[in-house]
Design a protein around this motif. Structure first.
Motif, PDB file in Angstrom:
ATOM      1  N   LEU A  35       0.827  -1.215   0.000  1.00  0.00           N
ATOM      2  CA  LEU A  35       0.000   0.000   0.000  1.00  0.00           C
ATOM      3  C   LEU A  35       0.856   1.257   0.000  1.00  0.00           C
ATOM      4  O   LEU A  35       0.491   2.271  -0.587  1.00  0.00           O
ATOM      5  CB  LEU A  35      -0.896   0.021   1.244  1.00  0.00           C
ATOM      6  N   ARG A  76      -6.022  -4.889  -8.231  1.00  0.00           N
ATOM      7  CA  ARG A  76      -5.117  -5.088  -9.369  1.00  0.00           C
ATOM      8  C   ARG A  76      -3.660  -4.868  -8.993  1.00  0.00           C
ATOM      9  O   ARG A  76      -2.766  -5.461  -9.584  1.00  0.00           O
ATOM     10  CB  ARG A  76      -5.503  -4.137 -10.492  1.00  0.00           C
ATOM     11  N   HIS A  77      -3.401  -3.974  -8.042  1.00  0.00           N
ATOM     12  CA  HIS A  77      -1.996  -3.626  -7.778  1.00  0.00           C
ATOM     13  C   HIS A  77      -1.510  -4.052  -6.404  1.00  0.00           C
ATOM     14  O   HIS A  77      -0.393  -4.526  -6.264  1.00  0.00           O
ATOM     15  CB  HIS A  77      -1.794  -2.115  -7.944  1.00  0.00           C
ATOM     16  N   LEU A  94       3.710 -16.365  -9.157  1.00  0.00           N
ATOM     17  CA  LEU A  94       3.089 -15.081  -8.848  1.00  0.00           C
ATOM     18  C   LEU A  94       4.047 -13.917  -9.054  1.00  0.00           C
ATOM     19  O   LEU A  94       3.636 -12.817  -9.375  1.00  0.00           O
ATOM     20  CB  LEU A  94       2.623 -15.071  -7.385  1.00  0.00           C
ATOM     21  N   ASP A  95       5.333 -14.156  -8.819  1.00  0.00           N
ATOM     22  CA  ASP A  95       6.292 -13.059  -8.820  1.00  0.00           C
ATOM     23  C   ASP A  95       7.253 -13.170  -9.998  1.00  0.00           C
ATOM     24  O   ASP A  95       8.180 -13.965  -9.973  1.00  0.00           O
ATOM     25  CB  ASP A  95       7.075 -13.081  -7.504  1.00  0.00           C
ATOM     26  N   PRO A  96       7.050 -12.373 -11.013  1.00  0.00           N
ATOM     27  CA  PRO A  96       7.916 -12.473 -12.190  1.00  0.00           C
ATOM     28  C   PRO A  96       9.371 -12.151 -11.869  1.00  0.00           C
ATOM     29  O   PRO A  96      10.259 -12.547 -12.605  1.00  0.00           O
ATOM     30  CB  PRO A  96       7.329 -11.446 -13.158  1.00  0.00           C
ATOM     31  N   ARG A  97       9.602 -11.441 -10.756  1.00  0.00           N
ATOM     32  CA  ARG A  97      10.985 -11.089 -10.434  1.00  0.00           C
ATOM     33  C   ARG A  97      11.844 -12.316 -10.203  1.00  0.00           C
ATOM     34  O   ARG A  97      13.035 -12.311 -10.453  1.00  0.00           O
ATOM     35  CB  ARG A  97      11.028 -10.210  -9.183  1.00  0.00           C
ATOM     36  N   ARG A  99      11.586 -15.033 -11.796  1.00  0.00           N
ATOM     37  CA  ARG A  99      11.785 -15.768 -13.052  1.00  0.00           C
ATOM     38  C   ARG A  99      12.850 -15.128 -13.927  1.00  0.00           C
ATOM     39  O   ARG A  99      13.576 -15.784 -14.624  1.00  0.00           O
ATOM     40  CB  ARG A  99      10.476 -15.841 -13.828  1.00  0.00           C
ATOM     41  N   PHE A 100      12.911 -13.820 -13.910  1.00  0.00           N
ATOM     42  CA  PHE A 100      13.863 -13.145 -14.788  1.00  0.00           C
ATOM     43  C   PHE A 100      14.923 -12.498 -13.940  1.00  0.00           C
ATOM     44  O   PHE A 100      14.631 -11.688 -13.092  1.00  0.00           O
ATOM     45  CB  PHE A 100      13.174 -12.062 -15.601  1.00  0.00           C
ATOM     46  N   ARG A 106      -1.820  -8.573  -5.168  1.00  0.00           N
ATOM     47  CA  ARG A 106      -0.896  -9.550  -5.734  1.00  0.00           C
ATOM     48  C   ARG A 106       0.504  -9.377  -5.155  1.00  0.00           C
ATOM     49  O   ARG A 106       1.171 -10.346  -4.821  1.00  0.00           O
ATOM     50  CB  ARG A 106      -0.838  -9.380  -7.252  1.00  0.00           C
ATOM     51  N   ASN A 107       0.919  -8.127  -5.021  1.00  0.00           N
ATOM     52  CA  ASN A 107       2.235  -7.887  -4.440  1.00  0.00           C
ATOM     53  C   ASN A 107       2.245  -8.136  -2.944  1.00  0.00           C
ATOM     54  O   ASN A 107       3.194  -8.663  -2.390  1.00  0.00           O
ATOM     55  CB  ASN A 107       2.667  -6.441  -4.716  1.00  0.00           C
ATOM     56  N   TYR A 147       4.451   2.136  -6.558  1.00  0.00           N
ATOM     57  CA  TYR A 147       3.560   1.728  -7.657  1.00  0.00           C
ATOM     58  C   TYR A 147       2.097   1.863  -7.274  1.00  0.00           C
ATOM     59  O   TYR A 147       1.245   2.075  -8.135  1.00  0.00           O
ATOM     60  CB  TYR A 147       3.898   0.324  -8.169  1.00  0.00           C
ATOM     61  N   THR A 148       1.804   1.753  -5.971  1.00  0.00           N
ATOM     62  CA  THR A 148       0.426   1.981  -5.541  1.00  0.00           C
ATOM     63  C   THR A 148       0.068   3.456  -5.716  1.00  0.00           C
ATOM     64  O   THR A 148      -1.020   3.793  -6.169  1.00  0.00           O
ATOM     65  CB  THR A 148       0.249   1.549  -4.073  1.00  0.00           C
ATOM     66  N   MET A 185       2.149 -11.910  -1.720  1.00  0.00           N
ATOM     67  CA  MET A 185       3.239 -12.779  -2.166  1.00  0.00           C
ATOM     68  C   MET A 185       3.948 -13.427  -0.981  1.00  0.00           C
ATOM     69  O   MET A 185       4.220 -14.625  -0.973  1.00  0.00           O
ATOM     70  CB  MET A 185       4.241 -11.930  -2.933  1.00  0.00           C
TER      71      MET A 185
END
Lengths: 676, 314
Positions: B207, B228-229, B306-309, B311-312, B232-233, B211-212, B236
């Protein structure tokens, strides 16, 4: 919108007074501020940190912390009082009238959402269909000059470089088709080359979209490039306002003038002028100020300054100064004292303090091996400052760590201190060698132990390195405090209780307490305000001259490096592109990369020069796929042809130890006319 | 991929060490197996004869290696005290425990998430303090105290719930649920407080993130920003927390299954330990350990989905 609304300025702030409630006590931060941003205008608010710039920016979109208290005044956004609106009406304004670009693009983007979805969202909430939103997102990315749109749309923020992330944030901002974009330090933390690209982009977008900009910045040079008008903010009040050129070149308020005097002038060095600092700190939020807010730090202050807020005095075409002695300011500006170089500069050169030969540094093994530094060689003489410049990823900080021994250099690298070889790791060096090299980091709040008082921090280093008795260590502590210009009372504080500038003095004091021969400074002033930066730079010059210290000074700010350094080394992708006397590196002939860096750096005197900027193509190479031949060939504006791709460039050695690694003959390399 | 392989190998090594610790721990305990089974009145010769039959008179190393060898061939062994294959004991117990665990999660997750998100939205206000302090209080009370209190108040006092968690054979879903609710509640209270505070912490960070702020200043509605924001974060870390708390759930199962007299894996292990029935104890613990590792690896996989961080890596 009716005609009357059209004539309204896009943003009008009238006598705004805001406070934060902390522990039940009101702390006033904005003390009666008025200004307006006309339609299509670029307006800048400048000032040191803590002056209320960001508070104003977030007040304009009504996004303030819960403990904010409105004490008076109005903010009219597109003619509407933002406080009087319901939250749904404010949402409407945010959707289509005002948008924002933030200082740190990396954190401003949602890490778990694809770029395409984040931009499309702006269109979706404005009522477009999903297909239209996707097209809109593509179009927005094209507008911010992103070439590989398809790939970026599918990316997550952390897959992009800092410059690309900021472009994405700007794309999001323009997607709302706003009338006003508020930019809060949008280029702070970006490399000079990237900063130049972002500024150019903003300028072009402004022309294309006819959008007004409210630009918040501490960087006067950046403001000079982009903005029509500037307001200088101090302690939550406007102290001077005017067109960019008149305000920056003919300041009529002591504060604006002092801010300008803190900056090293283009091509200036430490032997030709001492930087002016602003004594003291901005008043704390909530402090009671009768009279002029700047009176406490002003060199022109008179008793009548402390009686009531000064009225605005018109000092020129559209330029106003809130100073009763405004007329005297031009005479005070830019009187910089000179100082002579130290006498022993002319003396026969001593052996190098530090010599580095064929230094390389890699991480990983086999296919995962990445080469961060390759074959770096240089020497630093006694009482000399070597400046290191380069974009992020050029290996500047790694080089600093390798020299100090925090990271081991690759086998085959030679490090020598006073002609004696040194082990690659700090633990393996003998105590005398380990103590002889010290380091100062960018962020003093991270590098000082918060649980130790300043005197403990200083005396521990002194005791360990010099093997002093308790009373001698105490004596040394006060000596050090004095030489880094700390007040004796400061040594009783914990680092957390000191301001950023004082903390950095403690960090420098800690580094010199053990009487080292050599100090590595990694971006020591990057996190500081210009006034504090000037004080730190002056301090380093003093230490160089009086304590005979040698320094490595790593920075991305070229004017600062030019000011402080005797010699400069330019790094790109872990290779030395150019090294030589500071003056020669800046005036040329220089390496094409140096030329690009120099032409990208924002500075006050050159709005028109930006058109002749040397542009670098593409993004820096990745360490996984290093370019062959000259590593710079993929981006070099002066690439000759195959030779650059196939053959490592020769080191061309000119007079005075000026070396350039390039295939182009020295006499055909560029020069910078306005460097000196 | 290498990472998961590494996790798998280290899980096996850990399980092996675990089995050794449990085994030698059991051996140190006083008394012998034959005496435990036959009781204090049995003759020395009968006890010795039983020990010979069971193989518990052999040197400990030999017992351990024959059990481990059997396990590696898929032979779970035979219970000393009940004289039945361990598999026949474990399977129904595991099923019972799984049902209880499922009920616990079904009750716990929505409560903890809704409570945590609510507390995060109200952060710093009285509602937040109320929720967080209650959650903290619930966490600090040990499971067995909660269990006994629940029993005293709701089944012995008010008589709303039965004292045993085991429903009569052949009872329907609702009746089973009625029997299981109290023991489940006992765990939900203990663990829920902890998960709730984790949810709150994660959501508060989300919160207050930049980005929020970006999402709000885009003009999104508060609900859209939240769903939406923020969530999900913010949730996690909760996924990681829940999968790592599976060990805590098993520990709790031992206690509540014993208190509520429920035939699950926890009670089976408890009884086996009392009887020095080392085959059941060992195998039970190895199975619990394997489930623990599987769930935590699964948690990692869900987390990286859930967390693309993760993965890349640039």
């Amino acid at each position: 919108m009716n005609d009357e609304a059209r004539r309204e300025p896009v943003l009008r702030v009238a006598d705004l007074r805001l406070a934060y409630r902390v522990d039940g006590e009101l702390r006033e931060t904005i003390r009666g501020l008025s200004f307006q941003v006309e339609r299509g205008e670029a307006y800048a608010l400048v000032g040191e940190s803590g002056c209320g710039k960001s508070t104003v920016a977030f007040a304009a979109v009504h996004y303030l912390p819960d403990n904010t208290v409105h004490l008076g005044g109005q903010i009219l956004l597109a003619g509407q009082d933002i406080r009087a609106l319901s939250w749904q009406q404010r949402r409407l304004l945010r959707k289509s009238v005002v948008s924002m670009v933030y200082q740190n693009a990396a954190t401003a983007l949602n890490p778990t959402m694809r770029i395409g979805d984040q931009i499309a969202e702006v269109f979706l909430i404005r009522g477009f269909s999903r297909a239209e939103a996707c097209l809109g997102a593509e179009d927005a990315l094209r507008k911010v000059r992103i070439s590989d749109v398809g790939k970026v749309l599918q990316s997550y923020p952390q897959q992009l470089s800092g410059g690309m992330q900021q472009r994405v944030v700007i794309a999001m901002a323009i997607s709302a088709s706003p009338e006003l974009i508020i930019l809060d330090e949008p280029t702070t933390g970006l490399d000079a080359t990237v900063e130049a690209e972002i500024l150019e982009l903003l300028e072009n977008l402004r022309q294309e979209l006819k959008v007004a900009l409210l630009f918040i910045s501490h960087n006067l040079a950046v403001v000079a490039q982009l903005c029509d008008r500037v307001g200088t903010l101090y302690a939550g009040r406007m102290v001077e306002e005017g067109s960019t050129s008149s305000l920056l070149f003919n300041p009529h308020h002591p504060y604006t003038a002092s801010l300008l005097r803190c900056l090293p002038k283009r091509g200036a060095d430490k032997w030709t002028e001492v930087l002016t600092t602003i004594e003291g700190l901005p008043p704390k939020p909530g402090s009671i100020l009768t009279g002029c807010v700047f009176a406490g730090r002003c060199t022109l202050v008179k008793p009548e300054c402390r009686k009531g807020h000064p009225e605005a005095i018109v000092v020129g075409q559209g330029q106003k100064s809130w100073c009763i002695r405004a007329a005297e300011v031009p005479a005070m500006a830019f009187e910089r004292p000179k100082q002579a170089p130290p006498a022993d500069q002319k003396a026969p050169p001593l052996p190098p303090v530090i010599e580095v030969r064929n230094l390389s540094k890699s991480y990983g093994h086999g296919p995962n091996k990445v080469q961060i530094l390759s074959d770096v060689s240089f020497a630093i003489r006694h009482q000399e400052v070597l400046g290191i410049v380069g974009e992020s990823g050029s290996g500047k900080s790694t080089l600093a760590k390798v020299i100090v021994g925090l990271e081991p250099a690759d086998p085959g690298s030679a490090l020598m201190l006073m002609g004696r070889p040194m082990a690659r790791l700090l633990e393996q060096r003998d105590p005398a060698q380990a103590g002889a090299i010290q380091m100062v980091f960018q962020d003093p709040s991270d590098s000082l132990n918060p649980k130790h008082k300043v005197k403990t921090i200083l005396s521990r280093t002194a005791t360990k390195a010099l093997r002093l008795t308790a009373s001698d260590a105490k004596q040394r502590t006060f000596e050090v405090a004095k030489s880094v210009k700390l007040d004796p009372s400061h040594v009783e504080y914990y680092p957390g209780a000191l301001s950023g500038g004082l903390r950095q003095r403690v960090a420098i004091g800690r580094a010199i307490a053990g009487k080292p021969q050599f100090v590595v400074c990694d971006e020591p002033t990057s996190a500081l305000d210009v006034s504090v930066q000037a004080a730190i730079l002056n301090l380093l010059v003093d230490l160089q001259r009086h304590e005979g210290l040698s320094f490595i000074f790593v920075s991305h700010d070229l004017d600062v490096v030019r000011y402080i350094s005797d010699r400069i080394m330019v790094l790109y992708f872990g290779r030395v592109m150019e090294i030589g006397p500071a003056e020669a590196v800046f005036s040329g002939p220089h390496h094409p990369y140096t030329e690009a860096l120099l032409s990208a750096a924002a500075h006050l005197e050159r709005k028109e020069v930006s058109k002749n900027r040397v542009r670098l193509r593409g993004e820096p190479p990745t360490h996984r796929f290093p370019p062959g031949g000259c590593v710079f060939h993929t981006r070099c504006p002066r690439k000759l042809g195959n030779i650059c791709e196939e053959k490592a460039p020769p080191r061309q050695i000119g007079g005075n130890g000026h070396e350039i690694a390039c295939h182009i003959p020295v006499n055909q390399l560029g020069r910078t006319a306005d460097a000196r | 991929m290498y990472y998961y392989l590494y996790r798998l190998v280290s899980a096996f090594v850990t399980l092996f060490i675990l089995s050794a610790i449990v085994f030698f721990g059991t051996v140190i305990l006083p008394g012998d197996v034959g005496r435990r089974i036959l009781g204090g009145l049995a003759s020395e010769t009968a006890v010795a004869e039983l020990n010979r039959q069971l193989g518990t008179d052999r040197p400990v190393i030999e017992q351990y290696s024959s059990w481990l060898g059997g396990l590696l061939h898929g032979d779970l062994g035979t219970s000393f005290s009940m004289r039945v294959p361990v598999g026949e004991l474990l399977a129904p117990a595991l099923l019972n425990s799984a049902i209880l665990t499922l009920l616990i999660l079904v009750l716990l997750l929505p409560t903890a998430i809704v409570g945590g998100v609510l507390a995060a939205l109200l952060r710093g206000r009285p509602g937040d303090h109320l929720i967080t302090v209650s959650a903290m209080a619930a966490t600090t009370v040990p499971d067995f105290v909660i269990g006994i209190l629940l029993l005293l108040v709701f089944s012995l006092g008010l008589g709303w719930f039965p004292t045993s968690a085991t429903a009569p054979a052949g009872s329907g879903f609702l009746l089973q649920l009625h029997h299981l609710l109290l023991p489940a509640l006992c765990m939900v209270i203990g663990l829920g407080g902890y998960v709730l505070r984790m949810v709150r912490a994660g959501v508060v960070v989300a919160l207050e993130s930049d980005y929020t702020r970006t999402a709000f200043l885009k003009g999104l509605s508060p609900a859209a920003v939240l769903f939406r924001h923020v969530l999900r974060n913010g949730l996690m870390s909760t996924v990681a927390v829940i999968s790592s708390q599976i060990g805590y759930i098993f520990g709790g199962l031992v206690v509540i299954e014993v208190i509520f007299n429920y035939d699950g894996i926890g009670r089976l292990i408890y009884v086996a330990a009392n009887q020095k029935d080392f085959v059941v104890l060992q195998t039970g613990i190895i199975i619990v350990g394997s489930i623990y590792f599987m769930v935590s690896i699964l948690g990692d996989i869900v987390h990286s989905a859930l967390d693309p961080r993760t993965r890349f890596k640039r």
